[in-house]
Design a protein around this motif. Structure first.
Motif, PDB file in Angstrom:
ATOM      1  N   TYR A  93       0.817  -1.208   0.000  1.00  0.00           N
ATOM      2  CA  TYR A  93       0.000   0.000   0.000  1.00  0.00           C
ATOM      3  C   TYR A  93       0.857   1.266   0.000  1.00  0.00           C
ATOM      4  CZ  TYR A  93      -3.561  -3.424   0.879  1.00  0.00           C
ATOM      5  OH  TYR A  93      -4.391  -4.514   0.764  1.00  0.00           O
ATOM      6  N   TYR A  94       2.174   1.114   0.149  1.00  0.00           N
ATOM      7  CA  TYR A  94       3.092   2.253   0.099  1.00  0.00           C
ATOM      8  C   TYR A  94       4.065   2.143  -1.078  1.00  0.00           C
ATOM      9  CZ  TYR A  94       1.301   2.639   4.826  1.00  0.00           C
ATOM     10  OH  TYR A  94       0.472   2.731   5.908  1.00  0.00           O
ATOM     11  N   THR A  95       3.845   1.150  -1.941  1.00  0.00           N
ATOM     12  CA  THR A  95       4.666   0.966  -3.131  1.00  0.00           C
ATOM     13  C   THR A  95       3.913   1.523  -4.328  1.00  0.00           C
ATOM     14  OG1 THR A  95       5.634  -1.056  -2.205  1.00  0.00           O
ATOM     15  CG2 THR A  95       5.859  -0.723  -4.573  1.00  0.00           C
ATOM     16  N   ASP A  96       4.375   2.645  -4.861  1.00  0.00           N
ATOM     17  CA  ASP A  96       3.692   3.255  -5.993  1.00  0.00           C
ATOM     18  C   ASP A  96       4.719   3.711  -7.024  1.00  0.00           C
ATOM     19  OD1 ASP A  96       4.749   5.612  -4.946  1.00  0.00           O
ATOM     20  OD2 ASP A  96       2.932   6.046  -3.811  1.00  0.00           O
ATOM     21  N   TYR A  97       4.261   4.471  -8.004  1.00  0.00           N
ATOM     22  CA  TYR A  97       5.119   4.851  -9.129  1.00  0.00           C
ATOM     23  C   TYR A  97       5.728   6.241  -8.976  1.00  0.00           C
ATOM     24  CZ  TYR A  97       2.566   0.914 -11.185  1.00  0.00           C
ATOM     25  OH  TYR A  97       2.013  -0.326 -11.419  1.00  0.00           O
ATOM     26  N   ARG A  98       5.747   6.796  -7.778  1.00  0.00           N
ATOM     27  CA  ARG A  98       6.278   8.149  -7.607  1.00  0.00           C
ATOM     28  C   ARG A  98       7.773   8.216  -7.889  1.00  0.00           C
ATOM     29  NH1 ARG A  98       4.706   9.756  -1.782  1.00  0.00           N
ATOM     30  NH2 ARG A  98       2.876   8.532  -2.380  1.00  0.00           N
ATOM     31  N   PHE A  99       8.481   7.095  -7.737  1.00  0.00           N
ATOM     32  CA  PHE A  99       9.921   7.067  -8.010  1.00  0.00           C
ATOM     33  C   PHE A  99      10.231   6.272  -9.280  1.00  0.00           C
ATOM     34  CE2 PHE A  99       9.775   7.064  -3.204  1.00  0.00           C
ATOM     35  CZ  PHE A  99       9.952   8.431  -3.102  1.00  0.00           C
ATOM     36  N   GLY A 100       9.242   6.102 -10.152  1.00  0.00           N
ATOM     37  CA  GLY A 100       9.430   5.333 -11.369  1.00  0.00           C
ATOM     38  C   GLY A 100       8.690   4.007 -11.298  1.00  0.00           C
ATOM     39  N   PHE A 101       8.725   3.296 -12.418  1.00  0.00           N
ATOM     40  CA  PHE A 101       8.000   2.025 -12.483  1.00  0.00           C
ATOM     41  C   PHE A 101       8.611   1.029 -11.504  1.00  0.00           C
ATOM     42  CE2 PHE A 101       7.366  -2.291 -14.096  1.00  0.00           C
ATOM     43  CZ  PHE A 101       5.987  -2.310 -14.221  1.00  0.00           C
ATOM     44  N   VAL A 102       7.739   0.267 -10.839  1.00  0.00           N
ATOM     45  CA  VAL A 102       8.174  -0.761  -9.903  1.00  0.00           C
ATOM     46  C   VAL A 102       7.173  -1.904  -9.958  1.00  0.00           C
ATOM     47  CG1 VAL A 102       6.924   0.272  -7.966  1.00  0.00           C
ATOM     48  CG2 VAL A 102       8.885  -1.211  -7.512  1.00  0.00           C
ATOM     49  N   ARG A 103       7.670  -3.121  -9.826  1.00  0.00           N
ATOM     50  CA  ARG A 103       6.768  -4.258  -9.749  1.00  0.00           C
ATOM     51  C   ARG A 103       5.835  -4.092  -8.546  1.00  0.00           C
ATOM     52  NH1 ARG A 103      11.892  -7.098  -9.730  1.00  0.00           N
ATOM     53  NH2 ARG A 103      12.502  -7.805 -11.800  1.00  0.00           N
ATOM     54  N   ILE A 107      -1.426  -1.372  -6.524  1.00  0.00           N
ATOM     55  CA  ILE A 107      -2.242  -1.221  -5.309  1.00  0.00           C
ATOM     56  C   ILE A 107      -1.848   0.058  -4.579  1.00  0.00           C
ATOM     57  CG2 ILE A 107      -2.775  -2.216  -3.054  1.00  0.00           C
ATOM     58  CD1 ILE A 107      -2.430  -4.977  -4.316  1.00  0.00           C
ATOM     59  N   GLY A 108      -0.539   0.264  -4.405  1.00  0.00           N
ATOM     60  CA  GLY A 108      -0.086   1.477  -3.738  1.00  0.00           C
ATOM     61  C   GLY A 108      -0.426   2.735  -4.509  1.00  0.00           C
ATOM     62  N   GLN A 109      -0.377   2.644  -5.839  1.00  0.00           N
ATOM     63  CA  GLN A 109      -0.711   3.810  -6.660  1.00  0.00           C
ATOM     64  C   GLN A 109      -2.170   4.207  -6.472  1.00  0.00           C
ATOM     65  OE1 GLN A 109       1.558   5.451  -8.365  1.00  0.00           O
ATOM     66  NE2 GLN A 109       0.145   6.976  -9.182  1.00  0.00           N
ATOM     67  N   VAL A 110      -3.048   3.235  -6.329  1.00  0.00           N
ATOM     68  CA  VAL A 110      -4.472   3.516  -6.120  1.00  0.00           C
ATOM     69  C   VAL A 110      -4.712   4.079  -4.719  1.00  0.00           C
ATOM     70  CG1 VAL A 110      -6.751   2.459  -5.934  1.00  0.00           C
ATOM     71  CG2 VAL A 110      -5.221   1.804  -7.809  1.00  0.00           C
ATOM     72  N   ILE A 132      12.307   2.474   0.587  1.00  0.00           N
ATOM     73  CA  ILE A 132      12.627   1.989   1.931  1.00  0.00           C
ATOM     74  C   ILE A 132      12.281   3.061   2.968  1.00  0.00           C
ATOM     75  CG2 ILE A 132      14.478   1.190   3.446  1.00  0.00           C
ATOM     76  CD1 ILE A 132      15.871   0.069   0.964  1.00  0.00           C
ATOM     77  N   ASP A 133      12.673   4.310   2.686  1.00  0.00           N
ATOM     78  CA  ASP A 133      12.338   5.405   3.606  1.00  0.00           C
ATOM     79  C   ASP A 133      10.823   5.568   3.730  1.00  0.00           C
ATOM     80  OD1 ASP A 133      15.023   5.951   4.020  1.00  0.00           O
ATOM     81  OD2 ASP A 133      15.120   7.349   2.333  1.00  0.00           O
ATOM     82  N   ARG A 134      10.117   5.383   2.633  1.00  0.00           N
ATOM     83  CA  ARG A 134       8.650   5.491   2.677  1.00  0.00           C
ATOM     84  C   ARG A 134       8.066   4.388   3.561  1.00  0.00           C
ATOM     85  NH1 ARG A 134       4.044   7.484   0.800  1.00  0.00           N
ATOM     86  NH2 ARG A 134       2.453   6.146  -0.131  1.00  0.00           N
ATOM     87  N   PHE A 135       8.614   3.180   3.458  1.00  0.00           N
ATOM     88  CA  PHE A 135       8.141   2.086   4.306  1.00  0.00           C
ATOM     89  C   PHE A 135       8.387   2.410   5.782  1.00  0.00           C
ATOM     90  CE2 PHE A 135       9.284  -1.039   0.660  1.00  0.00           C
ATOM     91  CZ  PHE A 135       8.154  -0.646  -0.039  1.00  0.00           C
ATOM     92  N   ILE A 136       9.598   2.891   6.078  1.00  0.00           N
ATOM     93  CA  ILE A 136       9.951   3.179   7.473  1.00  0.00           C
ATOM     94  C   ILE A 136       9.073   4.294   8.031  1.00  0.00           C
ATOM     95  CG2 ILE A 136      11.800   4.025   8.972  1.00  0.00           C
ATOM     96  CD1 ILE A 136      13.779   2.673   7.039  1.00  0.00           C
ATOM     97  N   THR A 137       8.839   5.321   7.210  1.00  0.00           N
ATOM     98  CA  THR A 137       7.993   6.439   7.644  1.00  0.00           C
ATOM     99  C   THR A 137       6.590   5.971   8.017  1.00  0.00           C
ATOM    100  OG1 THR A 137       9.222   7.951   6.216  1.00  0.00           O
ATOM    101  CG2 THR A 137       7.034   8.658   6.920  1.00  0.00           C
ATOM    102  N   ASN A 138       6.142   4.904   7.370  1.00  0.00           N
ATOM    103  CA  ASN A 138       4.788   4.412   7.610  1.00  0.00           C
ATOM    104  C   ASN A 138       4.749   3.202   8.549  1.00  0.00           C
ATOM    105  OD1 ASN A 138       2.742   5.970   5.826  1.00  0.00           O
ATOM    106  ND2 ASN A 138       4.520   5.651   4.485  1.00  0.00           N
ATOM    107  N   GLY A 139       5.783   3.062   9.375  1.00  0.00           N
ATOM    108  CA  GLY A 139       5.707   2.121  10.489  1.00  0.00           C
ATOM    109  C   GLY A 139       6.339   0.770  10.280  1.00  0.00           C
ATOM    110  N   ILE A 140       6.956   0.505   9.130  1.00  0.00           N
ATOM    111  CA  ILE A 140       7.623  -0.775   8.922  1.00  0.00           C
ATOM    112  C   ILE A 140       9.038  -0.688   9.494  1.00  0.00           C
ATOM    113  CG2 ILE A 140       8.482  -2.404   7.186  1.00  0.00           C
ATOM    114  CD1 ILE A 140       6.142  -1.619   5.416  1.00  0.00           C
ATOM    115  N   PRO A 141       9.479  -1.622  10.335  1.00  0.00           N
ATOM    116  CA  PRO A 141      10.824  -1.565  10.929  1.00  0.00           C
ATOM    117  C   PRO A 141      11.910  -1.481   9.856  1.00  0.00           C
ATOM    118  CG  PRO A 141       9.507  -3.251  12.005  1.00  0.00           C
ATOM    119  CD  PRO A 141       8.715  -2.770  10.825  1.00  0.00           C
TER     120      PRO A 141
END
Length: 423
Positions: free
Chosen positions: A41-51, A55-58, A213-222
């Protein structure tokens, strides 16, 4: 109806399937969203295409505007809503087909709904599997109705959400294209081309940006977990993942086979039962020709059905969520058999052999009584951490002994091997 159920057939069967499916979901449903699901839910295309970025983009526009403490309730609500939608749609579709095609298909439908399939979808809260199954069902139904463009759009959406779509939907789409009422060749060729493009995207996709990775950490993932998710989930190297899986299978062969048997047994029985029962429909899928005699066509159609029904097991060459992936087989197997049943020249067809019906009935009772199990190469998980309802069957002595026996197997030391398992 031809088998004596009358107009009440789909209603009665649908009610039974809905109740059994709800029970299966309650066995696995829990309120815990693990980081291995949350990152989607935090993986989107803001930094380019990613597998796995769709879901994160929506969700990104909404999550970026909500306070952090509301993210998980929203994701949980999405998970439960899509799970209920899948249950309702699958119930309506399966009940209509099974009521029309006789006793054998009804037994297979009942086994699907008590198998680990729905419980596994419920257990992995927030994971991509529910969406993948919804889109797979949509693709198969669209092809059966001669609407390949809708099927291709569903496949593309699923592929952008998670590569698992290749294993659940693509083989089924190719198989279903053979039974399409119109545009058969176009459906098959288009699905095959789309599948090849999807495989190329998986192999050639650029590395995932480390800013995720920083986005994941910011949203509570260790932090350590965020790094592992980036490296092993988003930045997958196909060859590297295959080597890791060879190591796991070499070190934990017994544990892997138990997990496959638990998750996939219902799918194997459904597929074998369906192939025997609806074998008369095989020639309609691959018609005889001077280059392809009738028996060769039937063998080819049977192999395609096997491939479509058991394709999720192929994902175990790249992923170690063993029972989770194997539990998708009852779903894909039932869809493959449903396609075959639709081509049967006799409605309802002659009754299937009693050994297949008996095996189906035994598994039906077994899975109905069993608690949910999540099985990996190196561990067992029960639905005991924030379950939606307490797992009552664990208090029944025979099932408690079974669970303890499985846990004992998974506590045994790994077999010696020259291969290294993943960290």
């Amino acid at each position: 109806m031809a088998d004596g159920l009358g107009w009440t057939g789909p209603v009665v069967l649908g009610t039974a399937l809905l109740g059994l499916g709800a029970l299966s979901i309650l066995k696995g449903a829990n309120l815990t969203i693990v980081p291995e699901s949350l990152y989607l839910y935090y993986t989107d295309y803001r930094f380019g295409f990613v597998r796995r970025g769709l879901i994160g983009q929506v969700f990104a526009p909404l999550l970026d505007r909500l306070p952090r403490h509301l993210h998980e309730p929203l994701i949980l609500a999405w998970h439960l809503a899509t799970l209920v939608l899948l249950l309702v749609l699958l119930t309506a579709w399966a009940a209509r087909i099974a009521a029309r095609t006789g006793r054998d298909m009804r037994l297979m439908a009942l086994l699907l709904f008590v198998s680990p399939f729905l419980g596994s979808l419920a257990f992995f809260t927030g994971g991509p599997d529910v969406l993948i199954c919804l889109l797979t069902l949509a693709a198969v139904v669209a092809l059966r109705r001669g609407r390949p463009i809708i099927a291709w759009l569903a496949f593309l959406a699923g592929m952008l959400a998670h590569q698992l779509m290749i294993f659940t939907a693509l083989p089924l789409m190719l198989f279903t294209s053979l039974a399409a009422p119109r545009y058969r060749r176009m459906s098959f060729a288009g699905s095959l081309a789309l599948g090849l493009v999807a495989c190329l995207v998986v192999v050639l996709a650029p590395p995932a940006d480390e800013r995720l990775i920083d986005r994941f950490i910011t949203n509570g993932i260790p932090p350590d977990t965020a790094r592992l998710i980036h490296d092993l989930q988003l930045d997958q190297d196909v060859a590297g993942m295959s080597r890791r899986m060879v190591g796991l299978w070499a070190n934990f062969p017994m544990q892997g086979m138990i997990a496959v048997a638990y998750g996939g047994a219902a799918g194997i029985v459904i597929l074998a039962y369906g192939l025997v029962t609806f074998r008369a429909a095989l020639p309609a899928l691959v018609p005889a020709s001077p280059r392809l005699p009738g028996i060769a066509g039937r063998v080819l159609a049977g192999l395609l059905a096997l491939g479509a029904g058991l394709a999720p097991l192929l994902a175990l060459a790249l992923a170690w969520d063993v029972s989770r992936l194997a539990s998708l087989c009852p779903f894909t197997a039932f869809l493959a058999v449903a396609v075959l049943a639709g081509q049967s020249p006799a409605q309802p067809p002659p009754a299937g052999p009693w050994p297949a019906a008996s095996a189906c009935g035994v598994l039906l009772v077994l899975f109905l009584c069993m608690p949910f199990l999540g099985l990996w190469f190196e561990g067992v998980k029960l639905n005991q951490v924030r379950p939606l309802i307490p797992p009552a069957s664990l208090s029944v002595a025979p099932w408690n002994w079974v669970v303890q026996g499985v846990e004992a197997v998974y506590r045994s030391p790994a077999a010696p091997s020259a291969f290294r398992a993943p960290p």
